[in-house]
Structures are given as structure tokens and as C-alpha cells.
Design a protein around this motif. Sequence first.
Motif, PDB file in Angstrom:
ATOM      1  N   HIS A   7       0.826  -1.205   0.000  1.00 20.70           N
ATOM      2  CA  HIS A   7       0.000   0.000   0.000  1.00 20.70           C
ATOM      3  C   HIS A   7       0.866   1.262   0.000  1.00 20.70           C
ATOM      4  O   HIS A   7       0.547   2.244  -0.688  1.00 20.70           O
ATOM      5  CB  HIS A   7      -0.953   0.025   1.188  1.00 20.70           C
ATOM      6  CG  HIS A   7      -1.695   1.311   1.303  1.00 20.70           C
ATOM      7  ND1 HIS A   7      -2.715   1.641   0.443  1.00 20.70           N
ATOM      8  CD2 HIS A   7      -1.548   2.362   2.137  1.00 20.70           C
ATOM      9  CE1 HIS A   7      -3.161   2.844   0.749  1.00 20.70           C
ATOM     10  NE2 HIS A   7      -2.465   3.308   1.780  1.00 20.70           N
ATOM     11  N   SER A  11       0.785   4.121  -2.807  1.00 23.95           N
ATOM     12  CA  SER A  11       0.538   5.507  -2.405  1.00 23.95           C
ATOM     13  C   SER A  11       1.646   6.425  -2.903  1.00 23.95           C
ATOM     14  O   SER A  11       1.376   7.526  -3.403  1.00 23.95           O
ATOM     15  CB  SER A  11       0.425   5.582  -0.881  1.00 23.95           C
ATOM     16  OG  SER A  11       0.208   6.890  -0.454  1.00 23.95           O
ATOM     17  N   GLY A  15       0.865   8.997  -5.818  1.00 25.53           N
ATOM     18  CA  GLY A  15       1.017  10.378  -5.370  1.00 25.53           C
ATOM     19  C   GLY A  15       2.003  11.153  -6.214  1.00 25.53           C
ATOM     20  O   GLY A  15       1.741  12.293  -6.613  1.00 25.53           O
ATOM     21  N   THR A  49      -6.446  10.178  -7.426  1.00 26.73           N
ATOM     22  CA  THR A  49      -5.598   9.629  -6.365  1.00 26.73           C
ATOM     23  C   THR A  49      -6.378   8.645  -5.508  1.00 26.73           C
ATOM     24  O   THR A  49      -5.918   7.527  -5.260  1.00 26.73           O
ATOM     25  CB  THR A  49      -5.027  10.767  -5.483  1.00 26.73           C
ATOM     26  OG1 THR A  49      -4.257  11.634  -6.303  1.00 26.73           O
ATOM     27  CG2 THR A  49      -4.168  10.223  -4.368  1.00 26.73           C
ATOM     28  N   GLU A  53      -5.565   4.619  -5.794  1.00 23.18           N
ATOM     29  CA  GLU A  53      -5.025   3.946  -4.610  1.00 23.18           C
ATOM     30  C   GLU A  53      -5.981   2.878  -4.100  1.00 23.18           C
ATOM     31  O   GLU A  53      -5.550   1.787  -3.726  1.00 23.18           O
ATOM     32  CB  GLU A  53      -4.727   4.956  -3.503  1.00 23.18           C
ATOM     33  CG  GLU A  53      -3.472   5.732  -3.732  1.00 23.18           C
ATOM     34  CD  GLU A  53      -3.044   6.529  -2.517  1.00 23.18           C
ATOM     35  OE1 GLU A  53      -3.238   6.039  -1.384  1.00 23.18           O
ATOM     36  OE2 GLU A  53      -2.506   7.622  -2.707  1.00 23.18           O
ATOM     37  N   THR A  57      -4.779  -0.958  -4.435  1.00 25.67           N
ATOM     38  CA  THR A  57      -4.557  -1.648  -3.160  1.00 25.67           C
ATOM     39  C   THR A  57      -5.536  -2.804  -2.999  1.00 25.67           C
ATOM     40  O   THR A  57      -5.149  -3.898  -2.573  1.00 25.67           O
ATOM     41  CB  THR A  57      -4.695  -0.664  -1.978  1.00 25.67           C
ATOM     42  OG1 THR A  57      -3.756   0.390  -2.162  1.00 25.67           O
ATOM     43  CG2 THR A  57      -4.427  -1.343  -0.661  1.00 25.67           C
ATOM     44  N   GLU A 135       3.120  14.164   2.961  1.00 31.56           N
ATOM     45  CA  GLU A 135       2.528  12.828   2.816  1.00 31.56           C
ATOM     46  C   GLU A 135       3.445  11.894   2.026  1.00 31.56           C
ATOM     47  O   GLU A 135       3.610  10.724   2.376  1.00 31.56           O
ATOM     48  CB  GLU A 135       1.157  12.924   2.160  1.00 31.56           C
ATOM     49  CG  GLU A 135       0.476  11.608   1.951  1.00 31.56           C
ATOM     50  CD  GLU A 135       0.262  10.775   3.208  1.00 31.56           C
ATOM     51  OE1 GLU A 135       0.107   9.548   3.070  1.00 31.56           O
ATOM     52  OE2 GLU A 135       0.268  11.326   4.316  1.00 31.56           O
ATOM     53  N   ALA A 139       5.218   8.375   3.450  1.00 31.67           N
ATOM     54  CA  ALA A 139       5.156   7.062   2.797  1.00 31.67           C
ATOM     55  C   ALA A 139       6.559   6.536   2.483  1.00 31.67           C
ATOM     56  O   ALA A 139       6.873   5.373   2.753  1.00 31.67           O
ATOM     57  CB  ALA A 139       4.320   7.152   1.519  1.00 31.67           C
TER      58      ALA A 139
END
Length: 149
Positions: A7, A11, A15, A49, A53, A57, A135, A139
Motif C-alpha cells: 500500500h 501511495s 502520489g 488519487t 489507490e 490496493t 505525505e 510514505a
Amino acid sequence: MTHRRTHLWISLVVGLAVWGAYFFHFIQLTRRGETGGLALWFLGALAVTVVAETVATGLIAWLFRRRARELDEGPTLQAALKASHVALMLLVVMALAAAAVLAFASLFGWSLDLSGAQGQVIAANVLLAMVVIAELLRAALTLALIPRR
């Protein structure tokens, strides 16, 4: 690879791709002196996004559900907490730097013209960039700190 690590990679890649394209478009428009339609671009980037995601995922989790390993919450949780703390501190530093720029500008009598539409769009996108950077750092740092198996 654990579900959490998968994940995080999703991400990070989504992103970078989506927000990179958004900010590239934003910079192109700003150079031309245009800011119209950026709200729709922002909402579109946000929707892409979230959907990308979620779908990626979910698909990965479903395809590899039998191979999923039990999470070792101790080291994984510690990595996430450390990365979150660093990302929060970076966000605080960026917000304070933005406040300092505004304070110094007013100290010298410079106007950054945030009252106009273009100034507000630029300010909103600077704040958005701060959140996106924090963010993405969270990650990436979590991935770097999760112990290898």
C-alpha cells in the motif's frame, strides 16, 4: 511483501504521478498568467488519487490474499510512527517558513497580493504542495524504516 508495504508503494507512486502532473500543469498555467479551472484540476487529481489507490490496493490485496504474511506490528508500527513524526515536523517547518516569508514581506512593505484571485490560487497551491510533500515523505520514510525480512 506485506500488505502495508504494498500500500505504501502504491501511495508513493500514485502520489508522485498524479500530484506531479497536477503541479506541472499548475506551473504551466501560472507562467501564462492563467489560473482558471484549477479547482476542477484539483478535484480531478484528488479523485484520481483516491480511486487509483483504492483500486490498486484492493486488487493487490485480493490477488495476493493467500500469500499475505502476518504483520509484525512492533517494528512496522514503530517505522510508521517515526515517519509520521518526521513528516509532521517537516509540515510544521514549511508552514512556519511560509509565515516567515509573509512576515518579512510585510516588514519591508512588500505586497504579495494575496487579495486577488491569482494570489489566492497560488497560496492555496503552496499549502497543497506542503501537504503533498509531507505525505509523500511519510510514505517513503515508512518504507525505508520498515525492517526487511
